[in-house]
Design an enzyme around this catalytic site. Structure first.
Site, mmCIF file in Angstrom:
data_model
loop_
_atom_site.group_PDB
_atom_site.id
_atom_site.type_symbol
_atom_site.label_atom_id
_atom_site.label_comp_id
_atom_site.label_asym_id
_atom_site.label_seq_id
_atom_site.Cartn_x
_atom_site.Cartn_y
_atom_site.Cartn_z
ATOM 1 N N GLY A 13 0.811 -1.212 0.000
ATOM 2 C CA GLY A 13 0.000 0.000 0.000
ATOM 3 C C GLY A 13 0.840 1.255 0.000
ATOM 4 C CG PHE A 14 4.315 1.220 -0.297
ATOM 5 C CD1 PHE A 14 5.154 0.671 0.658
ATOM 6 C CD2 PHE A 14 4.087 0.502 -1.449
ATOM 7 C CE1 PHE A 14 5.750 -0.561 0.466
ATOM 8 C CE2 PHE A 14 4.675 -0.735 -1.658
ATOM 9 C CZ PHE A 14 5.511 -1.265 -0.703
ATOM 10 C CB ILE A 40 -0.125 -3.544 3.722
ATOM 11 C CG1 ILE A 40 0.827 -2.941 4.750
ATOM 12 C CG2 ILE A 40 -1.539 -3.009 3.933
ATOM 13 C CD1 ILE A 40 0.929 -1.414 4.677
ATOM 14 N N GLY A 41 1.580 -6.761 3.944
ATOM 15 C CA GLY A 41 2.868 -7.380 3.660
ATOM 16 C C GLY A 41 3.898 -7.117 4.735
ATOM 17 N NE ARG A 72 9.052 -6.815 24.381
ATOM 18 C CZ ARG A 72 8.166 -7.413 25.168
ATOM 19 N NH1 ARG A 72 7.112 -6.727 25.618
ATOM 20 N NH2 ARG A 72 8.313 -8.684 25.512
ATOM 21 C CG ASN A 118 9.240 -11.248 13.609
ATOM 22 O OD1 ASN A 118 10.281 -11.212 12.966
ATOM 23 N ND2 ASN A 118 8.466 -12.323 13.635
ATOM 24 C CB THR A 152 8.549 -8.678 10.372
ATOM 25 O OG1 THR A 152 8.421 -8.457 11.782
ATOM 26 C CG2 THR A 152 8.051 -10.075 10.031
ATOM 27 C CE LYS A 172 10.131 4.392 20.443
ATOM 28 N NZ LYS A 172 10.888 5.564 20.952
ATOM 29 C CD GLU A 204 4.998 5.580 7.334
ATOM 30 O OE1 GLU A 204 4.525 6.335 6.472
ATOM 31 O OE2 GLU A 204 4.492 5.441 8.455
#
Length: 742
Positions: free
Chosen positions: A235-236, A462-463, A624, A627, A630, A697, A701
């Site tokens: 999406g971005f 969204i991936g 923190r 994952n 990711t 957090k 982006e």
């Protein structure tokens, strides 16, 4: 479980083609197909439209224009957020920008719809369009506020005095081009009518916004709109709101009482979804000889659509980044007859830091000071404009660790002084900062009779890994193995959230899931400790440990499946929530951000000025980590995006028509594998207890913030050529390239 580099739980579905995206649903039976016809002028009025040939074409069931489109709800500017407003289409003969939908052709097959769309004949009366930013920059005005409700302008101290008395001054202008979100999955929608209800399979980032916007446009009760979007192919920012393909599919499906699919072509996406505005930025830095900033100003002028105002918060990033007693920031908008500006990944920070961090490098050069040391020297102790403490700021740690890992001490201080064969070699760096946002989110966690946890929320993936991090947090909260957790996302019938966007999705949804687990634990413990059939009967719940699918209190334990099998459904379900940041006192009492430091090495060909990125390093502080795998992927993707913004991305407007000339991925350049060498991502250990109970957090982006500036600064270090008009291309570097001895 939280923080581990767990593989994506949805990975097998995606690599085997079993993850269903919006255009791929067939449950509704054989659909009809819609093809959008776009305006071929940039400003004017339709004076005639002939649909006869299209209507007579094979398989055609409808040609919708402004003459026969149903009445739709107007855009309601009183609704605070754009994405929840109505988005009417085909409402009249006026053309506001090139490519604007003027018709929808619906046919039995995709090929029939596309062929018939070419048969629609439209006559126009040309209007006088404003397409060239440079010609109309003088018409700029101040909006009431910048994006996200941020102040348009800020002022602290006396900038003119502080800047005028500074020992060293930088006063430069930087330009950034129009840029686009280009998700792999095109914007697409399938709408199935079921009685008065509409089942809307759509690629979107915020389900609640899609439901509200569709309902407002069609003037129907939101409860009649059922949005389904379990998987979104990127999406971005471009799918935060719904677009014309969704409204047109819904209008046609209601009228024809048949399922209708509509997908934008890649070229239509360039004209119909909106883009990052072009910007002209003036950055002024005044400093003492020791490098301490005495004055800082960041003024931005950007394009906006005359009908849909958008003020990207490009100067807002500067407000919290560096200490300086005298400060100014401002945003101005220039109306142009182009598609509206919209949120593109890291709105504000991406173009703003490209300018500010380039200017900081220019200041370091003027001071003959190390760029890392300059930034450390201007580290604030409190937010310099809000005058509140930072919640958890580790920018200096990122800078120092990055310099150590990158080998920054090997950087040549004098530009154009290191050559390796045919290449000038240079190092560059920049700081990174991004505000952390919190939106309302609700998550329901339910235990089935066999002890499986089912997690439901309209949050989207969204991936970015939503399925995976929610699995980890829920498994951790209930002491279950990951394969005993099932995540269900992306349906408007599930608890409501602000979806994926703004880097708030993961932190919002996992915090809500964590709270749901805590409440559910209390219910389960109360049921077990008060049940004479349970081994936990009479035990103190305060000593309970949830692990390995069981609950232990002292030397007694019982499987979760046995507890849940004995209690009614309401006793094995709980909902957790997060607040909107404006209602959370931490967000007014503290300045909450994420941070990073970027380092880049480039080579520039001594004859052709070809620029090659050699390596990149990013060191980040994000609280923190939910994952590790990711998070690394998200940060790396952002760094690559920043490199593309510095060297490649640029949408070019035809000043005669307002069309984007390079409206396909053959000519609108983005980085490919050959462009990106070694990228190293380091995330510092952290925990921000002011952000949320998990201490996490957003990361999605942050990676792009400042990344491009590190590349730009490396090009300067390699060649001595400073390019302020982005992207940095061969023709901008070549004239200033150092001359070589014969």
């Amino acid at each position: 479980m939280i923080g581990q580099a767990v593989n994506r739980v949805d990975g097998p579905l995606k690599v085997t083609g079993r993850a269903t995206y919006a255009y791929e649903y067939w449950e509704a039976g054989q659909p009809l197909y819609g093809s959008i016809v776009g305006a071929t002028i940039g400003k004017g009025r339709i004076t005639g439209i002939d649909t006869g040939s299209a209507e007579r074409a094979p398989g055609v069931r409808m040609v919708m224009t402004h003459h026969n489109a149903p009445e739709q709800g107007p855009r309601d500017e009183s609704i605070p957020f754009e994405y929840w407003r109505a988005q009417p289409v085909l409402t009249g003969p006026d053309i506001h920008h090139y490519g604007e939908p003027v018709a929808l052709v619906v046919a039995e097959t995709f090929e029939q719809a596309r062929a018939a769309a070419d048969l629609v004949e439209v006559e126009y009366r040309l209007g006088r369009g404003r397409f060239a930013f440079d010609e109309h920059e003088g018409e700029a005005y101040a909006p009431k506020e910048a994006n996200a409700g941020l102040p348009t302008d800020t002022a602290v101290g006396d900038f003119d005095s502080g800047f005028g008395s500074a020992s060293v001054r930088v006063d430069e202008r930087y330009t950034t081009p129009y840029e686009f979100s280009m998700p792999m999955e095109p914007h697409a929608c399938l709408v199935e009518p079921r009685g008065e209800d509409l089942i809307v399979y759509v690629s979107c980032q915020i389900v609640d916004a899609a439901q509200a916007s569709i309902a407002a446009t069609l003037r129907i009760d939101p409860s009649l709109v059922h949005v389904v979007t379990p998987f979104v192919g990127g999406g971005f920012g471009s799918k935060l709101g719904i677009h014309s393909e969704t409204i047109l599919a819904a209008l046609a499906a209601r009228d024809l009482r048949r399922p209708v699919k509509v997908a934008m072509t890649r070229q239509q996406i360039f004209q119909l979804i909106g883009m990052r505005p072009t910007s002209r930025q003036r950055v002024r830095l005044g400093a003492a000889r020791d490098g301490r900033l005495t004055a800082l100003a960041h003024d931005v002028t950007m394009h906006t659509n005359p009908d849909v105002e958008y003020a990207e918060q490009t100067a807002a990033t500067t407000r919290s980044l560096y200490a300086a007693p005298h400060r100014l920031t401002s945003h101005r908008l220039t109306p142009l007859d182009l598609p509206r500006g919209t949120d593109v990944r890291a709105p504000g920070e991406a173009p703003g830091m490209l300018a500010v961090e380039s200017a900081m490098d220019e200041l370091a050069d003027a001071l003959e000071m190390d760029p890392v040391e300059l930034r450390i020297r201007n580290e604030p102790t409190v937010d310099p404009e809000r005058d509140v403490p930072y919640s958890d700021r580790h920018l200096v740690d990122c800078l120092r660790e990055g310099a150590r890992r990158f080998g920054w001490d090997r950087r040549c201080v004098t530009p154009a002084s290191r050559r390796e064969g045919r290449w000038w070699v240079g190092y560059g760096m920049s700081a990174a900062i991004r505000g952390h946002f919190q939106g309302p989110a609700a998550v329901r966690v339910r235990l089935t009779a066999d002890g499986t946890a089912v997690v439901q929320t309209d949050m989207t993936d969204i991936g970015t890994g939503t399925y995976t991090v929610l699995t980890q947090v829920t498994a951790d909260g209930l002491g279950l193995p990951a394969d005993r957790v099932r995540i269900e996302l992306g349906r408007s019938d599930f608890p409501t959230s602000w979806g994926s966007g703004g880097s708030w999705g993961a932190a919002n949804s996992t915090t809500a899931a964590h709270r749901a687990c805590l409440t559910l634990r209390e219910k389960l413990l109360a049921a077990a400790s008060g049940d004479t059939r349970s081994p936990l009967y009479g035990r103190d719940p305060a000593d309970a440990v949830f692990a390995d699918g069981s609950v232990r209190v002292g030397d007694a334990s019982e499987p979760l499946s046995e507890i849940t099998a004995r209690i009614p459904e309401e006793g094995r379900e709980a909902e957790g929530r997060t607040l909107f940041m404006g209602d959370d006192p931490n967000y007014s009492a503290y300045s909450i951000h994420t941070y990073g430091a970027h380092f880049a090495e480039v080579g520039v060909d001594v004859d052709t000025a070809e620029i090659r990125l050699r390596r990149m390093l990013g060191v980040f502080s994000v609280g923190r980590v939910l994952n590790a795998k990711t998070a690394r992927s998200q940060l790396m993707g952002g760094m690559i995006w920043g490199a593309g913004a510095a060297l490649e991305e640029e949408a070019v407007v035809d000043p005669r028509s307002g069309a984007f000339v390079n409206r396909d991925l053959a000519q609108y350049l983005v980085p490919v594998h050959a462009d990106i060498p070694e990228v190293e991502v380091v995330v510092l250990d952290g925990y921000d207890d002011k952000a949320n109970v998990l201490g996490a957090k957003g990361v999605g982006e942050l990676g792009i913030c400042g990344s491009g500036a590190s590349v730009a600064n490396a090009v300067f270090n390699a060649t001595g050529v400073r390019v302020r008009d982005f992207p940095i291309t061969i023709e901008k570097v070549l004239p200033g390239l150092p001359l070589m001895d014969a």
